[in-house]
Structures are given as structure tokens and as C-alpha cells.
Design an enzyme around this catalytic site. Sequence first.
Site, PDB file in Angstrom:
ATOM      1  N   GLY A 229      -0.009  -1.364   0.464  1.00 36.61           N
ATOM      2  CA  GLY A 229       0.186   0.325  -0.019  1.00 36.61           C
ATOM      3  C   GLY A 229       0.613   1.642   0.368  1.00 36.61           C
ATOM      4  N   CYS A 230       2.299   1.142  -0.162  1.00 34.34           N
ATOM      5  CA  CYS A 230       2.511   2.324  -0.210  1.00 34.34           C
ATOM      6  C   CYS A 230       3.468   2.822  -1.473  1.00 34.34           C
ATOM      7  CB  CYS A 230       4.021   2.419   1.074  1.00 34.34           C
ATOM      8  SG  CYS A 230       4.761   3.456   0.992  1.00 34.34           S
ATOM      9  N   GLY A 231       2.884   4.253  -1.896  1.00 33.69           N
ATOM     10  CA  GLY A 231       3.767   4.056  -3.562  1.00 33.69           C
ATOM     11  C   GLY A 231       4.575   5.470  -3.670  1.00 33.69           C
TER      12      GLY A 231
END
Length: 298
Positions: A139-141
Site C-alpha cells: 500500500g505504499c507508493g
Amino acid sequence: MSAQVCTPFDGDGGGVADLSALAQRSVRVFGEAGVPQGGALRCDTLAAEIPVALVFNGVSHAVMMATPENLGDFAIGFALSEGILDHAQDCRGTTLQLADAGAAHLPPGVPGVEVHLEISARSFERLKNRRRSMAGRTGCGVCGVESFAALDLAPERLPARDWLERVDLPTVLRAFADLKALQPHNAQSGSLHAAGWATLDGRLAQVCEDVGRHNALDKLIGWLSRSARLAEPGFVVLSSRGSHELVRKCARVGLSALATISAPTATGVQVAELAGLRLWGLCRAPRAVLYAPGAQTG
């Protein structure tokens, strides 16, 4: 065209193909009707989540947590959507192999995969010039960016599309109505995101699943590139919010329309407006919200 779940990449092998997207664990369930106060033992299905190292010309660039499926497409999609490659042809070859658990300091029962990409000298030189360290989390971009400029919040504007208005409310809702049935892994585990490609009649041609929404989109972009469909009319559907990095990924590879099941962020809308990308959000029948109309002709 009938929809399909994301198909295997030809480069899967070396033991990687034996990894499963799902895992079975013994759990104790409480609170159900008929279950004793001490709970009941059950076998539960969970989504697999393993570290995947993306290695370009022998140099490790990023380690992402991902579902071990369609990792070749994931690597190509990531490279395209992050601007490492301009075209899929800039990748000369892709090899997948299991990581050495001891050398990688992986705990027992957690496999790792290395995806090795041989890329053009031009692409590799550009990568070295702006290389960043990215220890990715689910979920980390934008983990590990070194400056505000590295966020790339002002993508190049997409060309106007004469078909954008056809990505309307009925079309978007038709695609979302079919999305759930095309998420077999999520149906069993309940914890996977999906990215789908829909044609202008709202029919889903492809759906990719992953624990990370960015990863699911990158897998879809890799499939679109491999299938020579990036330039075709159509739109992306995502089982997530419309955050700025998902909009940016779409715009960078020329995808002009995106619809998400949850609301976008304010910056996501702003990036869509700057890019000329058509952005739908809160797509839950019977309504959806058009946050950005996209660049249209006329």
C-alpha cells in the site's frame, strides 16, 4: 470479449511458478452461532505476501511486498509506470528466480523472489541518474523518494480522446458489477485488491489481483503492454481509492480514464486534472462521482 484473470507471464520459472497466491492456516473462530465459548478450530485461506526484488541490469532497485503471481507483468508494469522504461521493448529479457533465503535474511517460511530485467543502456543510465532506494511496503507508493520533485506530481498532459465521454456512469457501473466475480483469490482470502481493464462497453477484459493496489495496477499495466493494448480505448477500474500515485501511474503510460470504488484524494483529483485524465470515484451502484472529465476533443 470474455474477461479473464491475469494470465501467467512467460518468464515465470525456476521454482517461482510453484509459489501460491494463497496460503492455508489453522485459526480459532469466536462469536459464531453454535461455536463454543472457547472457539472452534478452522482452516482459513490467507493471501500470500512475499518480498519481491526488482533487479535492473544486476542492480537491485526496489523491494516490494507483493502476491507471488504474474511477477513478470508486475516488473514490466512497475518499470513503465515509474518511468524507468519508455516502452516495453526497452526490456531485453526477464528472469525470475527464488532468492537465497539465508543471504536475504528471510525468516523461515517466507520465500523471496528476484525479478531480473535486462534493460537498454539508455534506460539504465537514466535509472542510475535518479536512482532511489525503495523498501516497499504494502500500500505504499512513494517510499524512499529523496525530494519533493521526485514525487512527480505534474505529469505530462495526455492527448485529447474523442471517446472519453463514452466512459460514462452506466459503463463504469457495468464494469464494477462484474469485478467481484473476477477476483477468485479475494473471494477466498478477503484481502486482495483488483485492477481491471474495461473496454468502452464496460466489459472487463482482464483482472489482476495483489495485496497492494499499486502492485495490482502495475500487473495490469504489464499485461496491457505485453498485449500491445496500452493505446486502445478503455479504462482502468480499481478496488481502492483514487490516490495521486495511482493516477500518476495511469497517466505516465498513456491510460486516459480511471474509475475507483472509493473516493479519490484531493491531490489525486488535482493530478488527474493536470494530466487530462478522466477520473470517476465512489463507483457504487446506482451512483458514481465524476471528479475530473479528462481531456476531450471539441
